[in-house]
Design a protein around this motif. Structure first.
Motif, PDB file in Angstrom:
ATOM      1  N   GLY A 102      -8.885 -34.204 -18.773  1.00 33.19           N
ATOM      2  CA  GLY A 102     -10.432 -34.747 -17.799  1.00 33.19           C
ATOM      3  C   GLY A 102     -10.648 -36.710 -18.703  1.00 33.19           C
ATOM      4  O   GLY A 102     -11.087 -37.088 -18.058  1.00 33.19           O
ATOM      5  N   TYR A 119     -16.208 -40.746  -4.701  1.00 33.14           N
ATOM      6  CA  TYR A 119     -15.993 -39.723  -6.079  1.00 33.14           C
ATOM      7  C   TYR A 119     -15.538 -38.579  -6.446  1.00 33.14           C
ATOM      8  O   TYR A 119     -15.805 -37.603  -7.491  1.00 33.14           O
ATOM      9  CB  TYR A 119     -17.519 -40.034  -6.490  1.00 33.14           C
ATOM     10  N   PHE A 161      -9.230 -42.776 -12.792  1.00 35.33           N
ATOM     11  CA  PHE A 161     -10.890 -43.695 -12.215  1.00 35.33           C
ATOM     12  C   PHE A 161     -11.221 -44.203 -12.538  1.00 35.33           C
ATOM     13  O   PHE A 161     -11.078 -45.840 -10.798  1.00 35.33           O
ATOM     14  CB  PHE A 161     -11.881 -42.676 -12.109  1.00 35.33           C
ATOM     15  N   VAL A 184     -13.193 -36.879  -9.354  1.00 34.56           N
ATOM     16  CA  VAL A 184     -13.354 -36.828 -10.514  1.00 34.56           C
ATOM     17  C   VAL A 184     -14.485 -35.054 -10.584  1.00 34.56           C
ATOM     18  O   VAL A 184     -13.776 -34.666 -11.247  1.00 34.56           O
ATOM     19  CB  VAL A 184     -14.152 -38.489 -10.795  1.00 34.56           C
ATOM     20  N   ILE A 222     -12.833 -32.429 -12.259  1.00 32.84           N
ATOM     21  CA  ILE A 222     -13.326 -31.359 -12.966  1.00 32.84           C
ATOM     22  C   ILE A 222     -12.827 -29.817 -13.174  1.00 32.84           C
ATOM     23  O   ILE A 222     -12.004 -28.837 -13.615  1.00 32.84           O
ATOM     24  CB  ILE A 222     -14.689 -31.792 -13.321  1.00 32.84           C
ATOM     25  N   VAL A 261     -10.715 -39.463 -15.581  1.00 34.45           N
ATOM     26  CA  VAL A 261     -11.633 -41.025 -16.156  1.00 34.45           C
ATOM     27  C   VAL A 261     -10.678 -41.948 -16.004  1.00 34.45           C
ATOM     28  O   VAL A 261     -11.677 -42.984 -15.166  1.00 34.45           O
ATOM     29  CB  VAL A 261     -13.007 -40.058 -16.569  1.00 34.45           C
ATOM     30  N   SER A 262      -9.886 -41.949 -17.186  1.00 34.76           N
ATOM     31  CA  SER A 262      -9.568 -43.114 -16.951  1.00 34.76           C
ATOM     32  C   SER A 262      -8.887 -43.752 -15.822  1.00 34.76           C
ATOM     33  O   SER A 262      -8.742 -44.905 -15.778  1.00 34.76           O
ATOM     34  CB  SER A 262      -8.428 -42.915 -18.359  1.00 34.76           C
TER      35      SER A 262
END
Lengths: 303, 282
Positions: free
Chosen positions: B193, B79, B200, B82, B86, B197-198
């Motif tokens: 951002g 993780y 991921f 992500v 950021i 996230v997309s």
């Protein structure tokens, strides 16, 4: 070497669909103090930012100290001191840290004695953080950083904004001293007394066009004067009203008249010679009134 | 350039220490917990065998939970793109726009520092910031492995971190590029951002649904290597991520060299004429 520190010809600048400058022509001689006046949004800051290549015009020719800003901006920036109209500084730094950083950007070519002298004369506490300074003290930091490398040309956007009258006087002295060293000073201001006090020549910009360029005294001479005349006996004011350059604004029973006179007073004096005059009172327009005349002209055009 | 680099790095020290110390503590905790996990490996394997495949899709191969590489990959590297992404997006989008929007750049750019030097000085500080944070995390692994049975080589430990670095540089560079063409830093951060996230989710969901395979190929995180880096580090994927980061950086530099410095929203999106045309048509 050109005689001009700043040469601007036909400068046109668009921001998207909004045109800010409509062909500005301006020449500032080396070694002079030049005042740049205009209402908000007239194009003062846009013109200054074009000189530093921070923004690029669509048309026109600019030379600063003989150099094209778009070709060699750093050569200009090295020889210019700039004070932005809206001064924003790094809030978390101490004044001394900020001045050191800006000095490093100038290759550490700062005369420390002169810098200390500036700090002392402007009564600036360099150990304080920028965020703890009043707006006046922040402005002092701005003045110090613009002057500290003893530039050949100073571009100052509202240099005394937020300063108290004593500090304003000190800044005027510093600018005069810079001029005595050979520097050219190009500044914008809203304080007309300041322009009258230190500027040798003035340009007024309105809606992106230079509408007037002269010395402050020429501007004052060019303006309309209001003259109030009292007569010893009742007269017929018709000859006064018919004279070219004289407007009869009002009269009361032929014993008193208020006139508006354009240009010099010679014609009026000669015309009045035929009447028994008791008293003459002349009200000369200040630079501020001349300036306001241009402002009002803008408002009237908009109406 | 050096003056600007030094100054930008000095401003980033809070981020370096803040993020670095947080990651260091997290890493020490994870490595310290490993011995207990390894001791109960059989019980864990039994438990993990009933975990839904969706968990594995996002966290990595759950069957390797008891191995040192599996443990750090599942509990840390899975993780981190992500979480640290950021940071990359925030720092990348603010590299120039922070100062431009606050008006500070107006004064800085009046000094004899050309745009390329300013750009490169700040870019170097951005890379140094990200690398420093990862070095602190790596140090956390190396130090805490001295009291743990976890045994991953010093060099081997760098492999997933290198892959993570490439991902962070890519999203940082994308945010930087978008900040040069969009009207505000906030918008650049938001869009980057969202893409992060997309990416991921698409990469994870593609493990479950074959139809997403094509989309996953376009997703940068598809080429991120966590556990895979320990087993067989794919240099091409790593180079591909770095090359993409370089392309976005060059585009951002090209744009910065040519654009007007904005003050109070000047010279944002040049949609004024389009808006006028639309207005006229109405």
């Amino acid at each position: 070497m050109t005689d001009y520190a700043i040469e601007i010809q036909g400068l046109v600048k668009w921001y998207g669909s909004v045109q800010a400058l409509y062909g500005v022509d301006l020449n500032v001689r080396r070694g002079e103090i030049f005042g740049f006046l205009g209402p908000n949004g007239a194009g003062k800051t846009t013109t200054i930012r074009c000189l530093l290549d921070q923004i690029r015009p669509q048309e026109g020719k600019i030379r600063v100290l003989g150099i094209d800003p778009q070709i060699n901006p750093t050569a200009i920036q090295a020889r210019v001191g700039y004070l932005p109209g809206e001064l924003h500084l790094e809030e978390n730094l101490k004044v001394e840290q900020l001045l050191r950083y800006l000095g490093e950007l100038r290759g550490n070519k700062i005369d420390k004695d002169y810098l200390n002298q500036l700090v002392e004369r402007l009564e600036l506490d360099t150990s304080r953080k920028i965020k703890n300074l009043s707006s006046g003290n922040k402005q002092k930091v701005g003045v110090v950083q613009a002057l500290m490398h003893q530039p050949e040309l100073l571009l100052l956007d509202e240099p005394t904004s937020g300063l108290d009258p004593l500090m304003q006087q000190e800044v005027y002295r510093l600018l005069k001293e810079a001029q005595a060293r050979g520097a050219t000073i190009f500044f914008s201001s809203h304080i007309l007394s300041e322009v009258e006090a230190i500027a040798e020549r003035v340009a007024i910009i309105r809606k992106g066009v230079i509408v007037e360029e002269a010395t402050p005294s020429q501007l004052t001479r060019m303006s309309m004067r209001q003259v109030s005349v009292r007569f010893l006996e009742t007269i017929d004011p018709a000859p006064l009203a018919e004279t070219e350059g004289i407007d009869l604004l009002s009269q009361s029973n032929g014993i008193q008249a208020t006139l508006q006179v354009e240009g010099d007073m010679d014609t009026l004096i000669k015309t009045l010679a035929q009447f028994p005059v008791k008293d003459i009172e002349t009200v000369s327009h200040s630079l501020e009134e001349i300036f306001l005349k241009y402002y009002r002209a803008e408002d009237q055009e908009e109406v | 350039m050096f003056a600007e680099f030094k100054h930008a790095l000095r401003r980033s020290k809070g981020q370096i220490f803040g993020w670095g110390i947080a990651l260091f503590l997290l890493v020490v905790l994870l490595v310290s917990l490993y011995d207990s996990i390894a001791a109960e490996q059989e019980a864990f394997q039994e438990l993990l065998s009933v975990y839904p495949s969706e968990v594995s899709a996002f966290m990595g191969d759950m069957t390797s939970f008891g191995t040192p590489e599996g443990w750090v990959s599942i509990e840390f590297f899975s993780y981190m793109p992500v979480i640290l992404g950021i940071l990359g997006v925030t720092v990348g989008s603010g590299m120039l726009l922070n100062d431009e929007e606050s008006g500070i750049l107006d004064l800085v750019m009046a000094h004899p520092v050309n745009r390329t030097s300013l750009f490169m000085g700040r870019l170097l500080a951005f890379i140094t910031t990200i690398v420093s944070i990862l070095v602190i995390a790596w140090t956390g692994f190396i130090i805490s492995m001295t009291w743990s049975t976890m045994d991953i080589g010093w060099g081997e430990m760098w492999l997933p971190l290198l892959s993570l670095l490439a991902v962070l540089l890519l999203f940082g560079a994308l945010a930087l590029f978008l900040s040069m063409i969009l009207p505000s830093r906030r918008m650049a951060s938001m869009i980057t951002g969202l893409l992060l996230v997309s990416s991921f989710f698409i990469t994870g969901l593609a493990e479950l649904n074959d139809k997403l395979e094509t989309a996953a190929k376009l997703s940068p995180l598809n080429y991120y290597q966590a556990q895979e880096a320990f087993n067989d580090f794919n240099g091409t994927w790593f180079a591909g991520l770095l090359a993409s980061a370089l392309i976005f950086t060059l585009l951002a530099w090209w744009r910065f060299e040519r654009r007007d410095l904005r003050v109070a929203g000047e010279g944002g999106w040049r949609l004024g004429k389009l808006a006028e045309i639309l207005k006229t048509k109405k």
